[in-house]
Design an enzyme around this catalytic site. Structure first.
Site, PDB file in Angstrom:
ATOM      1  N   CYS A 133      87.992  21.506 122.248  1.00  0.00           N
ATOM      2  CA  CYS A 133      87.829  20.705 123.631  1.00  0.00           C
ATOM      3  C   CYS A 133      88.183  19.171 123.296  1.00  0.00           C
ATOM      4  O   CYS A 133      88.141  18.449 124.303  1.00  0.00           O
ATOM      5  CB  CYS A 133      86.400  20.740 123.917  1.00  0.00           C
ATOM      6  N   HIS A 177      82.119  12.683 126.566  1.00  0.00           N
ATOM      7  CA  HIS A 177      82.412  14.160 126.723  1.00  0.00           C
ATOM      8  C   HIS A 177      81.328  14.789 127.369  1.00  0.00           C
ATOM      9  O   HIS A 177      81.587  15.862 128.275  1.00  0.00           O
ATOM     10  CB  HIS A 177      82.322  14.846 125.234  1.00  0.00           C
ATOM     11  N   GLU A 185      76.035  13.271 120.928  1.00  0.00           N
ATOM     12  CA  GLU A 185      77.049  12.149 121.346  1.00  0.00           C
ATOM     13  C   GLU A 185      76.301  10.805 121.850  1.00  0.00           C
ATOM     14  O   GLU A 185      76.686   9.473 121.292  1.00  0.00           O
ATOM     15  CB  GLU A 185      77.683  12.658 122.700  1.00  0.00           C
ATOM     16  N   LYS A 192      82.083  15.556 133.919  1.00  0.00           N
ATOM     17  CA  LYS A 192      81.843  17.186 133.925  1.00  0.00           C
ATOM     18  C   LYS A 192      80.803  17.557 134.927  1.00  0.00           C
ATOM     19  O   LYS A 192      80.618  18.845 135.033  1.00  0.00           O
ATOM     20  CB  LYS A 192      81.482  17.738 132.619  1.00  0.00           C
ATOM     21  N   HIS A 212      83.287  21.981 132.622  1.00  0.00           N
ATOM     22  CA  HIS A 212      84.030  21.684 131.120  1.00  0.00           C
ATOM     23  C   HIS A 212      85.380  22.663 131.344  1.00  0.00           C
ATOM     24  O   HIS A 212      85.633  23.651 131.142  1.00  0.00           O
ATOM     25  CB  HIS A 212      82.943  22.241 130.178  1.00  0.00           C
ATOM     26  N   PHE A 259      84.883  22.510 119.086  1.00  0.00           N
ATOM     27  CA  PHE A 259      84.428  23.256 118.263  1.00  0.00           C
ATOM     28  C   PHE A 259      85.267  23.168 116.599  1.00  0.00           C
ATOM     29  O   PHE A 259      86.396  23.002 116.877  1.00  0.00           O
ATOM     30  CB  PHE A 259      84.632  24.787 118.637  1.00  0.00           C
TER      31      PHE A 259
END
Length: 410
Positions: free
Chosen positions: A165, A305, A316, A334, A339, A398
């Site tokens: 991502c 994010h 985050e 988002k 996402h 990831f």
């Protein structure tokens, strides 16, 4: 163009196909409204997760022609159309540019999942002779850069970045480096993903990544909220045209914003969970700020994010607080788009550039109660008008991938 490696890098064109709409104007209007694009998905009927954020009204046959569209997986279709939008927006043309001095770098993670699932079913239904001879080129991750290059007649370097991502942000950072090194004069940089398929969503659901709010999809994506429970799967593509600022100025073009810093790091912690203290993202942020030559106190805005998962958002926020303090106005778009996976970093870099241009920070949708452990200034409710000079866009993926981009007002 001279190929000189000096000067700032600027965004001169933007192409966007996201759940918030098609094109710059439609996207900006939707994300600043704070109205989620999540809805029940007819292709997911009967599944545990039966809602998503899809690109509305995307007509591949109409936009690309039936003959081209049928041989491309949707993740490539989206990128090719976004690239066309971006090139037109920049006032450039493949008919006139020096194609050997133009490059392509696109982020993608999962490739042609829809193609693989369809052909897999065909094979195991006992019809191997009906498996498409185009299955491999339709499914391969790298083909998105190849097809964008073919469509735009680009003969410079082409590359796909695959950092989960963080892929879109990695692509933009890589493109900037190409321009600074003098490898290209123009780079089409971005990200794309279209993996809203039964197998992919089942896998994400089984690992606990998706929101379970199937009775209220529009409220499911709620980054930084106290009651967040996972993300809403989205799709989309964003392509940015990047040029050295002096080249853009020479042809009479003013960019949306400058890309002035890039940082990347690895958590080396866990396959899917971020470093709980946010140390990896903090490293990427500090690297990006140093690259841009700006102090943490200079940052006015962060497009985070912000996936709406319990672990990501807390991690985050800790990194942002540690590096930037509590001053910047933080948002996660988002809440509106869901996402978009590998596309997210590029989509959000575009939104960050638009925030700088308009002096406006979009709200984080669906947040009625902020998580008390989130110690940053999250913009909620309505968009916030503010003078913005320096902004940051952060991405995590990831595998422990972290990326941060610093943008400044053009």
């Amino acid at each position: 163009m001279s190929g000189s490696s000096t000067g700032a890098v600027t965004i001169t064109g933007i192409g966007l196909l996201t759940p918030a709409g098609s094109g710059v104007e439609g996207n900006w209007k939707r994300v600043t409204s704070g109205i989620s694009a999540a809805a029940k998905d007819p292709e997911l009927i009967g599944m545990e997760t039966d809602f998503s954020c899809r690109v509305p009204g995307f007509d591949a046959n109409g936009l690309l022609g039936r003959r081209t569209a049928w041989k491309l997986d949707r993740f490539v279709q989206l990128a090719v159309v976004a690239a066309r939008q971006a090139v037109a927006d920049a006032g450039l043309s493949s008919e006139t540019w020096d194609s050997a001095r133009v490059g392509v770098v696109i982020g993608n993670s999962l490739g042609g999942t829809a193609t693989f699932e369809k052909q897999h079913r065909t094979y195991f239904d006992g019809a191997p002779d009906d498996v498409s001879p185009l299955m491999i080129p339709m499914g391969m991750v790298n083909m998105v850069a190849g097809y964008v290059a073919m469509d735009q007649r680009i003969h410079g370097p082409s590359l796909v970045t695959a950092t989960a991502c963080a892929s879109g942000a990695s692509a933009v950072g890589t493109a900037r480096q190409w321009l600074e090194a003098g490898l290209c004069d123009v780079v089409l940089a971005g990200g794309t993903e279209s993996a809203i398929t039964p197998a992919t969503l089942t896998g994400l659901s089984r690992m606990g990544a998706l929101s379970a709010r199937k009775d209220d999809p529009g409220a499911a994506s709620r980054p930084f909220a106290a009651d967040r429970d996972g993300f809403v799967a989205g799709e989309g593509a964003a392509v940015l045209v990047l040029e050295r600022e002096q080249d853009a100025t020479a042809r009479g073009t003013r960019g949306y914003a400058r890309i002035t810093g890039f940082g990347a790091s690895s958590d080396a912690h866990h396959a899917t969970a971020p470093d709980p203290q946010g140390a990896g993202l903090a490293r990427a942020l500090r690297t990006a700020l140093a690259d841009a030559g700006v102090a943490p106190s200079d940052v006015d805005h962060v497009n985070a994010h912000g996936t709406s998962t319990p672990m990501n958002d807390l991690t985050e926020a800790r990194a942002l607080r540690q590096v930037l303090g509590g001053r910047p106005a933080v948002t996660s778009t988002k809440g509106v788009t869901g996402h978009t996976l590998a596309a997210a970093g590029a989509v959000e870099a575009a939104y960050t550039a638009l925030a700088l241009r308009h002096g406006e920070v979009p709200p984080t949708a669906n947040v009625t109660e902020l998580d008390p452990e989130i110690d940053v200034d999250v913009v909620t409710g309505t968009a916030r008008q503010a003078p913005l000079e320096v902004a940051v866009s952060t991405s995590l993926g990831f595998g422990g991938h972290n990326a941060a981009l610093v943008l400044t007002r053009a």
